[in-house]
Design an enzyme around this catalytic site. Structure first.
Site, PDB file in Angstrom:
ATOM      1  N   TYR A 195       0.774  -1.265   0.131  1.00 26.96           N
ATOM      2  CA  TYR A 195       0.010   0.093  -0.066  1.00 26.96           C
ATOM      3  C   TYR A 195       0.658   1.197   0.021  1.00 26.96           C
ATOM      4  O   TYR A 195       1.606   1.492   1.077  1.00 26.96           O
ATOM      5  CB  TYR A 195      -1.035   0.106   1.187  1.00 26.96           C
ATOM      6  CG  TYR A 195      -1.945   1.031   1.317  1.00 26.96           C
ATOM      7  CD1 TYR A 195      -2.173   1.942   0.142  1.00 26.96           C
ATOM      8  CD2 TYR A 195      -2.691   1.051   2.505  1.00 26.96           C
ATOM      9  CE1 TYR A 195      -3.176   2.857   0.187  1.00 26.96           C
ATOM     10  CE2 TYR A 195      -3.689   2.155   2.354  1.00 26.96           C
ATOM     11  CZ  TYR A 195      -4.110   2.977   1.544  1.00 26.96           C
ATOM     12  OH  TYR A 195      -4.962   3.916   1.592  1.00 26.96           O
ATOM     13  N   LYS A 225      -1.565  -1.507  -4.047  1.00 24.69           N
ATOM     14  CA  LYS A 225      -2.633  -0.560  -3.800  1.00 24.69           C
ATOM     15  C   LYS A 225      -2.003   0.997  -3.918  1.00 24.69           C
ATOM     16  O   LYS A 225      -1.173   1.422  -3.363  1.00 24.69           O
ATOM     17  CB  LYS A 225      -3.405  -0.545  -2.518  1.00 24.69           C
ATOM     18  CG  LYS A 225      -4.610   0.777  -2.492  1.00 24.69           C
ATOM     19  CD  LYS A 225      -5.324   0.573  -1.241  1.00 24.69           C
ATOM     20  CE  LYS A 225      -6.313   1.700  -1.106  1.00 24.69           C
ATOM     21  NZ  LYS A 225      -7.083   1.915   0.042  1.00 24.69           N
TER      22      LYS A 225
END
Length: 305
Positions: free
Chosen positions: A142, A170
């Site tokens: 992330y 992400k």
């Protein structure tokens, strides 16, 4: 002839960064979470991300995080990928959360860059490699430097891509050039983590999205990606641009997306409940505006059909 077909995304294509419903008293609402998850899956989400920032992970306990994964594994069955957020500022704690998520039935873990301490890139890489080695689950990195204070540099991403369990990203980096460098040189599955970038990143090879706005409009993101996959890029563009006013109101203001999303879901009588301190609820004017944008979006859909 070389195929341009994308490889199957590891966690599905249209993922929702799901809120964590609470009761009016602020306790974990597992029944509400199961109902919301069922709605999301029925309306186009083929994967769910739990215990992320939108899921208020900074203010849920380790036990609550595990209970949520267990409850939603039972609610949606084995066919819907569940990615559990396990990120923290502590490598040891993050590894413990990854092992707990694996035992609870998660299909993967979402691991954010350690925040506040601002580790250099060598330490960033060491953190992710340690977590990837702590369980048997695939890892979604992330990258959100606007919140953590530290990004995952493209060169670090290239190095991490060599680990067999680091499979996805992400992407909230707002670095389109850096994203393309990694897409061109690795098999990492990129997921747009900023809703306004979903179509743009998908067009250059992203696997899909991890969307906050999908809590309220999961069908919209599925339709955008469906249209693009069908070659109807004009329809994909129109659907995406029609959704931008709601996206901006949910994620593009000074209020956290958790606050605005819970405000809208509450007005739609969907499971949400209050936010936990230090967050404060949205005011009535904000929730009125969100509901109006939501209704206008679907009014345009009805008018066109």
């Amino acid at each position: 002839m070389t195929s341009t077909r994308k490889p199957a995304p590891p966690f599905g294509r249209t993922l929702c960064a799901m809120i964590t419903p609470f009761t009016p008293e602020g306790a974990l609402d597992l029944d509400g979470a199961a109902r919301l998850a069922g709605r999301l899956v029925a309306r186009g989400c083929d994967g769910l991300v739990l215990n992320g920032t939108t899921g208020e992970s900074p203010t849920t306990t380790d036990t609550e995080k595990t209970e949520l994964v267990v409850a939603l594994r039972e609610a949606v069955g084995d066919g819907v990928p569940l990615v559990a957020g396990v990120g923290s500022a502590d490598t040891r704690h993050t590894a413990e959360l990854a092992r707990a998520a694996e035992k609870a039935g998660a299909d993967g873990v979402l691991v954010v860059t350690p925040y506040y301490s601002r580790p250099p890139q060598e330490a960033v890489a060491a953190h992710f490699l340690a977590v990837a080695g702590a369980s048997g689950l695939p890892v979604m990195l992330y990258d959100i430097p606007g919140r953590t204070g530290t990004r995952i540099a493209p060169d670090t991403m290239l190095r991490l891509a060599e680990h067999p369990r680091i499979t996805a990203v992400k992407d909230c980096s707002y670095d389109l050039l850096g994203t393309q460098r990694v897409l061109a040189r690795t098999d990492l599955a990129y997921y747009a983590g900023c809703d306004e970038q979903v179509l743009a990143l998908y067009a250059i090879g992203a696997a899909g999205c991890v969307s906050t706005a999908a809590n309220a409009v999961p069908d919209r993101f599925a339709a955008i990606l469906d249209a693009f996959d069908a070659g109807d890029t004009d329809r994909a563009r129109r659907l995406h641009l029609d959704t931008i006013p709601l996206i901006e109101a949910l994620t593009g203001t000074s209020l956290p997306g958790t606050v605005t999303t819970k405000a809208l879901l509450t007005r739609l009588t969907l499971p949400a409940g209050p936010v936990r301190a230090p967050l404060l609820p949205a005011d009535r004017e904000t929730s009125d505006r969100l509901l109006n944008l939501y209704e206008n979006l679907y009014a345009r859909v009805t008018a066109r059909s």
